[in-house]
Design a protein around this motif. Structure first.
Motif, short mmCIF file in Angstrom:
data_model
loop_
_atom_site.label_atom_id
_atom_site.label_comp_id
_atom_site.label_asym_id
_atom_site.label_seq_id
_atom_site.Cartn_x
_atom_site.Cartn_y
_atom_site.Cartn_z
N LEU A 109 1.96 7.77 6.17
CA LEU A 109 1.05 8.29 5.41
C LEU A 109 0.82 9.73 5.14
O LEU A 109 0.47 10.17 3.79
CB LEU A 109 -0.29 7.97 6.30
N ARG B 1 -6.17 0.15 -4.58
CA ARG B 1 -6.17 1.79 -4.89
C ARG B 1 -7.09 2.30 -5.96
O ARG B 1 -7.82 3.46 -5.82
CB ARG B 1 -4.84 2.37 -5.07
N PHE C 240 0.82 -1.11 0.14
CA PHE C 240 0.00 0.05 0.08
C PHE C 240 0.80 1.22 0.07
O PHE C 240 0.48 2.39 -0.68
CB PHE C 240 -0.78 -0.10 1.31
N LEU D 80 1.43 3.98 -2.86
CA LEU D 80 0.88 5.37 -2.47
C LEU D 80 2.28 6.36 -2.84
O LEU D 80 1.80 7.52 -3.12
CB LEU D 80 0.46 5.52 -1.00
N ARG E 107 -10.03 4.89 -2.20
CA ARG E 107 -8.96 5.96 -1.71
C ARG E 107 -8.82 5.88 -0.37
O ARG E 107 -8.18 6.57 0.32
CB ARG E 107 -9.33 7.17 -2.45
N ARG E 108 -9.80 5.37 0.55
CA ARG E 108 -9.65 5.45 1.80
C ARG E 108 -8.60 4.51 2.26
O ARG E 108 -8.57 3.26 2.16
CB ARG E 108 -11.03 4.83 2.60
N PRO E 109 -7.41 5.01 3.08
CA PRO E 109 -6.55 4.51 3.52
C PRO E 109 -6.51 2.95 4.20
O PRO E 109 -5.83 1.92 3.81
CB PRO E 109 -5.58 5.18 4.42
N ALA F 263 1.40 11.24 1.19
CA ALA F 263 0.15 11.85 0.45
C ALA F 263 0.19 13.33 0.48
O ALA F 263 -0.16 13.88 -0.63
CB ALA F 263 -1.25 11.35 1.44
#
Length: 274
Positions: free
Chosen positions: A148, A203, A25, A29, A207-209, A152
């Motif tokens: 995160l 993904r 993930f 990302l 889009r919610r982690p 992001a």
């Protein structure tokens, strides 16, 4: 399908899938697919060097995985990261070729680090895998929020007390730990497929982690379990099925995202007349 050697394969495959789904993930990302390719393949040189001096290949694998990840993370801050990654990769592969050329005998164990031996996992290999896998998941949980944020929103991270450069180093070490966990079982080639394929498909869907991480783990489990079962039934290589299923999941995820986008456009209210 549930003979003793197959039970070891199911357990090992499950551990690898969970670790790859979680760490993958962050790979997707951060747009770090090239790094996820370089670390497992470059760490092969460490295993070859360990065999040359009579040390456990897992030790050499861990040293080169961590060293390569740290080198790329540190030097990539002051130069183009893709150039640094490429140079580090070819240097480690060159060292691997040198170590193999100086070895007096061919080691099937080193060869398996490239292509995996998931159907030949012994009971003694399960415990080290569980320990390294647990360490990877604990580190991911501890550093999840700052990593995160730095992944992001790298421009806003310093205002929240998060240093993106430090998180790059932490991410590199996390990737090295995941590599050491998984490469002896599935090989460097398949580890790269698991780090990129299922997480990318997840993904596309959400889009919610947290949801994306959960779906990534589920898709990685589906990939590994289906590949083991198909390899057992057909006697074809596990690697073929891992890459094929990963590709199918990626295409399905992208198609799902396109369908969701089209439905959202159709449901959008028409603009009011002037």
């Amino acid at each position: 399908m549930f003979a003793p050697f197959m039970v070891n394969a199911w357990v090992a495959g499950t551990v690898v899938a969970v670790v790859a789904g979680v760490v993958g993930f962050l790979v997707v990302l951060r747009g770090a697919s090239f790094l996820a390719h370089a670390v497992p393949h470059g760490a092969f040189a460490g295993a070859a060097g360990a065999v040359l001096i009579g040390v456990d290949p897992l030790v050499g694998l861990a040293v080169f995985a961590a060293g390569g990840a740290l080198t790329i993370s540190v030097l990539g801050r002051r130069a183009r990261s893709d150039v640094v990654t490429a140079l580090a990769l070819v240097l480690m592969l060159g060292l691997g070729a040198l170590f193999l050329s100086r070895s007096s005998e061919y080691s099937a164990e080193v060869f398996a680090l490239l292509f995996g031996q998931i159907l030949g996992v012994s009971s003694g290999e399960i415990l080290p895998m569980l320990v390294l896998g647990a360490a990877s998941l604990i580190a991911f949980t501890v550093f999840f929020r700052p990593m995160l944020l730095s992944s992001a929103l790298p421009d806003m991270a310093p205002a929240r007390g998060v240093r993106p450069d430090s998180m790059s180093i932490v991410f590199g070490l996390l990737l090295a730990c995941a590599t050491t966990t998984s490469v002896p079982i599935v090989g460097a080639l398949l580890m790269f497929a698991l780090l990129v394929g299922p997480p990318s498909a997840a993904r596309f869907v959400t889009r919610r982690p947290v949801a994306a991480i959960g779906l990534s783990v589920v898709l990685a489990l589906v990939t590994v379990w289906a590949s083991i079962a198909l390899a057992y039934v057909t006697d074809w290589p596990v690697g073929f099925f891992v890459t094929a299923v990963s590709a199918v999941l990626y295409v399905a995820g992208r198609a799902t995202a396109m369908g969701m986008s089209h439905r959202a456009v159709r449901r959008a209210p028409a603009p009011a007349p002037a």
